[in-house]
Design a protein around this motif. Sequence first.
Motif, PDB file in Angstrom:
ATOM      1  N   UNK A 166      37.752  19.909  45.758  1.00  0.00           N
ATOM      2  CA  UNK A 166      36.349  19.613  45.431  1.00  0.00           C
ATOM      3  C   UNK A 166      35.987  18.189  45.849  1.00  0.00           C
ATOM      4  N   UNK A 167      36.889  17.234  45.611  1.00  0.00           N
ATOM      5  CA  UNK A 167      36.632  15.855  46.043  1.00  0.00           C
ATOM      6  C   UNK A 167      36.515  15.777  47.568  1.00  0.00           C
ATOM      7  N   UNK A 168      37.333  16.530  48.272  1.00  0.00           N
ATOM      8  CA  UNK A 168      37.264  16.558  49.735  1.00  0.00           C
ATOM      9  C   UNK A 168      35.951  17.118  50.232  1.00  0.00           C
ATOM     10  N   UNK A 169      35.477  18.172  49.579  1.00  0.00           N
ATOM     11  CA  UNK A 169      34.185  18.767  49.958  1.00  0.00           C
ATOM     12  C   UNK A 169      33.059  17.772  49.710  1.00  0.00           C
ATOM     13  N   UNK A 170      33.091  17.103  48.573  1.00  0.00           N
ATOM     14  CA  UNK A 170      32.055  16.112  48.256  1.00  0.00           C
ATOM     15  C   UNK A 170      32.088  14.962  49.260  1.00  0.00           C
ATOM     16  N   UNK A 171      33.291  14.504  49.598  1.00  0.00           N
ATOM     17  CA  UNK A 171      33.412  13.417  50.584  1.00  0.00           C
ATOM     18  C   UNK A 171      32.873  13.875  51.941  1.00  0.00           C
ATOM     19  N   UNK A 172      33.184  15.107  52.329  1.00  0.00           N
ATOM     20  CA  UNK A 172      32.672  15.638  53.596  1.00  0.00           C
ATOM     21  C   UNK A 172      31.159  15.711  53.618  1.00  0.00           C
ATOM     22  N   UNK A 173      30.573  16.138  52.513  1.00  0.00           N
ATOM     23  CA  UNK A 173      29.108  16.217  52.424  1.00  0.00           C
ATOM     24  C   UNK A 173      28.497  14.825  52.523  1.00  0.00           C
ATOM     25  N   UNK A 174      29.103  13.859  51.831  1.00  0.00           N
ATOM     26  CA  UNK A 174      28.577  12.494  51.879  1.00  0.00           C
ATOM     27  C   UNK A 174      28.686  11.894  53.275  1.00  0.00           C
ATOM     28  N   UNK A 175      29.750  12.220  53.990  1.00  0.00           N
ATOM     29  CA  UNK A 175      29.914  11.693  55.343  1.00  0.00           C
ATOM     30  C   UNK A 175      28.923  12.353  56.299  1.00  0.00           C
ATOM     31  N   UNK A 176      28.686  13.647  56.138  1.00  0.00           N
ATOM     32  CA  UNK A 176      27.804  14.387  57.057  1.00  0.00           C
ATOM     33  C   UNK A 176      26.321  14.212  56.747  1.00  0.00           C
ATOM     34  N   UNK A 177      25.968  13.864  55.526  1.00  0.00           N
ATOM     35  CA  UNK A 177      24.555  13.820  55.152  1.00  0.00           C
ATOM     36  C   UNK A 177      23.729  12.846  55.990  1.00  0.00           C
ATOM     37  N   UNK A 178      24.207  11.641  56.315  1.00  0.00           N
ATOM     38  CA  UNK A 178      23.370  10.773  57.164  1.00  0.00           C
ATOM     39  C   UNK A 178      23.116  11.391  58.541  1.00  0.00           C
ATOM     40  N   UNK A 179      24.113  12.073  59.079  1.00  0.00           N
ATOM     41  CA  UNK A 179      23.951  12.714  60.385  1.00  0.00           C
ATOM     42  C   UNK A 179      22.899  13.814  60.298  1.00  0.00           C
TER      43      UNK A 179
END
Length: 121
Positions: free
Chosen positions: A49-62
């Motif tokens: 779940x932490x990995x998914x959240x980190x991935x979303x946070x990294x991709x959101x600006x893009x």
Amino acid sequence: MLRLLLISGLLIAFLAIVFALQNPSPITVNLLFWQFQGSLALVLLFTLALGVIAGILVCSPIVIKRNWKIASANKKIKEMKRALADQDEVMVKQEKRIKYLEENLQLENSTKNHEQTKLPE
């Protein structure tokens, strides 16, 4: 597409439940001054779940930047279509004016030709 996402989400949830039921062994996780005890499955699912959240946070600006560019391009397209419609309207008016002037010129020429034929020499 939405149906595929729903089915894949349910499949992942089912696999997570099976994984949790088959891995109940307790483990201890140490992180700096923090200590956590829980089942292996719970720790791994929490990490996922932490990995998914980190991935979303990294991709959101893009994603936000891409959506902004798309909106900007759509706005430009709309403005260009409006300008094209305005130019089409001007062109139609000019064509009508040219037709009117050509008709008047033909009428004037035919009147001059008619007068020249009537004049005695």
